[in-house]
Scaffold this active site. Structure first.
Site, PDB file in Angstrom:
ATOM      1  N   ASP A 120     -50.898  -5.155 -42.244  1.00 28.98           N
ATOM      2  CA  ASP A 120     -49.530  -4.795 -42.621  1.00 28.98           C
ATOM      3  C   ASP A 120     -49.513  -3.400 -43.233  1.00 28.98           C
ATOM      4  OD1 ASP A 120     -46.888  -4.818 -43.255  1.00 28.98           O
ATOM      5  OD2 ASP A 120     -46.945  -6.597 -44.519  1.00 28.98           O
ATOM      6  N   ASP A 121     -48.827  -2.477 -42.594  1.00 31.96           N
ATOM      7  CA  ASP A 121     -48.690  -1.094 -43.076  1.00 31.96           C
ATOM      8  C   ASP A 121     -50.011  -0.316 -43.054  1.00 31.96           C
ATOM      9  OD1 ASP A 121     -46.153  -2.030 -43.560  1.00 31.96           O
ATOM     10  OD2 ASP A 121     -46.090  -1.497 -45.674  1.00 31.96           O
ATOM     11  N   CYS A 158     -41.596  -4.154 -40.727  1.00 32.06           N
ATOM     12  CA  CYS A 158     -42.223  -5.475 -40.521  1.00 32.06           C
ATOM     13  C   CYS A 158     -41.492  -6.439 -39.591  1.00 32.06           C
ATOM     14  CB  CYS A 158     -42.410  -6.157 -41.863  1.00 32.06           C
ATOM     15  SG  CYS A 158     -43.371  -5.190 -43.027  1.00 32.06           S
ATOM     16  N   ARG A 179     -42.872  -7.742 -35.826  1.00 32.73           N
ATOM     17  CA  ARG A 179     -43.465  -9.082 -35.638  1.00 32.73           C
ATOM     18  C   ARG A 179     -42.699  -9.885 -34.585  1.00 32.73           C
ATOM     19  NH1 ARG A 179     -46.772  -9.680 -40.430  1.00 32.73           N
ATOM     20  NH2 ARG A 179     -46.779  -7.520 -41.108  1.00 32.73           N
ATOM     21  N   LYS A 229     -48.789 -13.569 -43.182  1.00 37.15           N
ATOM     22  CA  LYS A 229     -47.381 -13.181 -43.357  1.00 37.15           C
ATOM     23  C   LYS A 229     -46.580 -13.533 -42.106  1.00 37.15           C
ATOM     24  CE  LYS A 229     -44.627  -8.978 -43.965  1.00 37.15           C
ATOM     25  NZ  LYS A 229     -44.640  -7.628 -44.558  1.00 37.15           N
ATOM     26  N   HIS A 254     -42.525 -13.545 -41.950  1.00 36.90           N
ATOM     27  CA  HIS A 254     -41.427 -12.578 -42.003  1.00 36.90           C
ATOM     28  C   HIS A 254     -40.449 -12.653 -40.828  1.00 36.90           C
ATOM     29  CE1 HIS A 254     -40.369  -8.565 -44.197  1.00 36.90           C
ATOM     30  NE2 HIS A 254     -39.510  -9.534 -44.363  1.00 36.90           N
ATOM     31  N   SER A 295     -42.734 -10.536 -47.166  1.00 35.16           N
ATOM     32  CA  SER A 295     -43.585  -9.470 -47.715  1.00 35.16           C
ATOM     33  C   SER A 295     -44.045  -9.819 -49.124  1.00 35.16           C
ATOM     34  CB  SER A 295     -42.831  -8.143 -47.756  1.00 35.16           C
ATOM     35  OG  SER A 295     -42.561  -7.735 -46.446  1.00 35.16           O
ATOM     36  N   HIS A 346     -50.117  -3.838 -47.304  1.00 34.09           N
ATOM     37  CA  HIS A 346     -48.752  -3.601 -47.810  1.00 34.09           C
ATOM     38  C   HIS A 346     -48.816  -3.635 -49.342  1.00 34.09           C
ATOM     39  CE1 HIS A 346     -44.512  -4.503 -48.627  1.00 34.09           C
ATOM     40  NE2 HIS A 346     -44.209  -4.354 -47.356  1.00 34.09           N
ATOM     41  N   ASP A 372     -48.715  -3.783 -37.958  1.00 32.81           N
ATOM     42  CA  ASP A 372     -47.296  -3.952 -37.625  1.00 32.81           C
ATOM     43  C   ASP A 372     -46.501  -2.655 -37.650  1.00 32.81           C
ATOM     44  OD1 ASP A 372     -47.356  -3.630 -40.431  1.00 32.81           O
ATOM     45  OD2 ASP A 372     -45.581  -4.875 -40.705  1.00 32.81           O
ATOM     46  N   ASN A 373     -46.973  -1.682 -38.430  1.00 41.06           N
ATOM     47  CA  ASN A 373     -46.298  -0.362 -38.499  1.00 41.06           C
ATOM     48  C   ASN A 373     -47.208   0.576 -39.279  1.00 41.06           C
ATOM     49  OD1 ASN A 373     -44.386  -2.274 -40.586  1.00 41.06           O
ATOM     50  ND2 ASN A 373     -45.437  -0.524 -41.508  1.00 41.06           N
ATOM     51  N   LYS A 418     -44.606   4.819 -41.842  1.00 40.32           N
ATOM     52  CA  LYS A 418     -43.735   3.636 -41.804  1.00 40.32           C
ATOM     53  C   LYS A 418     -42.259   3.982 -41.909  1.00 40.32           C
ATOM     54  CE  LYS A 418     -42.664  -0.530 -44.455  1.00 40.32           C
ATOM     55  NZ  LYS A 418     -43.194  -1.594 -45.306  1.00 40.32           N
TER      56      LYS A 418
HETATM   57 MG    MG Z   1     -45.364  -3.664 -42.369  1.00 40.54          MG
END
Ligand code: MG
Length: 472
Positions: free
Chosen positions: A42-43, A82, A86, A139, A141, A164, A241, A293-294, A314
């Site tokens: 994540d991130d 996010c 996803r 996660k 989300h 998150s 994240h 994811d980003n 991001k």
């Molecule tokens: Mg993310």
């Protein structure tokens, strides 16, 4: 037996016949369909892994996977934040179609009304239909209310934080000011996030210090329990994240600080998962993918990652927002090599459905491409284009080496205000991956081609109803 039951029975026999023919063609007479593990950070930025050039974060296990498998250099998340990222990965579709991206709210929150619509078909549903055991660990989300949870979206098992890890903040300090404290002052109980098993909350607040370790252990135990079946595990780490948390044994270990510690713990977990696959004799029939994811959340400075040489991070449709490490490992299946062709997380839906022998839905537009010829045989990627959406608007389009920006906008007050570009900015990402030198004047034909691609795309587009709305 009534007519409907008979029809369903016939349909089932027919789909098993179709699947087994496809599988025999792909894997030979006796081989089981492959297992799939998607490890989704994540991130995490394009420049955060050793094998993608980070000078001080040590990721020996991910590096090894890249050397033994395929390292993609043009692999993209389907969105720069996010929730839509996803949703697109799991459905193989741009979220403008499902309503999982919006201009009002970019992601789901604990006070969101909805989640992924039941009418969407997830990769887990695809694979379960052909006999896979499926788990979502980490996660989610895509909606925290019961009807939207993983167990109602094709997963046999769920263990994780449903959104998150910075949500449900309970300390009375404004969000952006909170982060101006030393790392040690930021506590796991400041975030009242729930940890769930299936549909039950089993811990609140979730102890985030041990969350990465526990996700890894859950993955290992699911592999052991289901080693005789084909399985699909979607392991979506909550980290890196912010807020960053790490187990005691990794704190202070990395030269890159806390952010590096977090990544090194994730990498360590990846190593443990690879080791168990080998121990159980599954390494020649399992594909493990690692991506994110980003891009990195650059507003958080040292607590955010790095997009390497790519521009911004991001929340933006610059390359740093959506281009990610893309590592595919599977010693018995993946042809090792460096891949420069285009790939998207949406392609995992189509590729894994195809490899498992599951039928691709025909009643809707699927945006994912089948990358199996590239993964198994090193053929060029079939993907030549990519839409960079923000909300329900196309901000940029990539066609081959070129990328046109029609709108650019920063994230959370950084990297520039919203600007519309007419004519669009045009970059050649092969010679200028940093998006510095506009070549629109020299390439009117490319812009025309991209414009007609957009017209064609829009002519077939039905925008889904916004699902990211707040509870009234
Ligand atoms: Mg993310």
């Amino acid at each position: 037996m009534n007519f409907k039951v008979k029809c369903l029975g016939l349909q089932l026999i027919l789909s098993i016949l179709v699947c087994s023919t496809v599988l025999q063609k792909t894997f030979g007479q006796d081989k089981k369909p492959p297992n799939f593990i998607i490890i989704f950070a994540d991130d995490l930025g394009y420049g955060d892994l050793g094998v993608y050039g980070h000078p001080t974060i040590q990721t020996p296990n991910l590096d090894q996977m890249a050397y033994e498998g395929q390292k993609w250099t043009n692999f993209y998340a389907a969105a720069s934040v996010c929730t839509p990222s996803r949703a697109a990965l799991l459905t193989g579709r741009l979220t403008v179609r499902s309503g999982m991206s919006s201009h009002k709210r970019r992601v789901l929150y604990p006070n969101s009304k909805n989640g992924l619509p039941a009418s969407e078909i997830t990769l887990a549903e695809q694979l379960r239909q052909v006999g896979y055991k499926t788990a979502c660990i980490g996660k989610w989300h895509l909606g925290h209310k019961e009807q939207y949870l993983p167990t109602n979206n094709g997963f046999d098992y769920y263990y994780g934080i449903p959104y998150s890890n910075d949500m449900d903040k309970v300390v009375d300090i404004p969000y952006w000011e909170y982060w101006n404290q030393p790392d040690e002052a930021i506590k796991t109980n400041h975030f009242n996030v729930p940890l769930m098993r299936n549909t039950e909350i089993i811990e609140r607040p979730a102890n985030q210090n041990t969350i990465t370790l526990r996700y890894t252990n859950e993955t290992i135990s699911f592999i052991k329990k289901n080693k005789d079946n084909p399985f699909f595990i979607y392991l979506a780490h909550n980290l890196p994240h912010i807020p960053l948390f790490v187990s005691k044994e990794f704190r202070g270990k990395s030269k890159r600080g806390l952010y590096g510690d977090v990544l090194e713990e994730i990498d360590h977990g990846v190593g443990k998962i690879i080791a168990i696959l080998k121990e159980e004799g599954l390494e020649n029939n399992t594909i493990v993918v690692f991506t994110s994811d980003n891009g990195p959340w650059l507003s958080f400075k040292l607590n955010g990652g790095s997009a390497g040489l790519l521009r911004a991070g991001k929340g933006t449709t610059w390359e740093g927002g959506m281009r990610e490490p893309g590592i595919f490992w599977g010693p018995g299946l993946i042809k090792p090599g460096l891949v420069n062709g285009l790939g998207s997380t949406m392609d995992l839906f189509t590729t894994f459905s195809r490899l498992a022998g599951a039928k691709i839905p025909e009643d809707r537009i699927i945006d994912g491409y089948d990358l199996s010829e590239t993964l198994l045989h090193g053929k060029p990627s079939p993907r030549k284009k990519l839409f960079y959406y923000r909300g329900t608007d196309i901000y940029a389009v990539r066609l081959g080496d070129f990328k046109a920006h029609f709108i650019t906008q920063g994230e959370y007050g950084q990297f520039g205000k919203k600007e519309v570009h007419e004519p669009p900015l045009l970059y050649n990402l092969s010679t200028d991956p940093e998006e510095r030198f506009d070549v629109s004047k020299e390439n009117p034909d490319v812009i025309n081609e991209i414009n007609s691609l957009i017209s064609d795309h829009r002519s077939k587009l039905v925008i889904g109803e916004d699902q990211l709305v707040e509870i009234e």
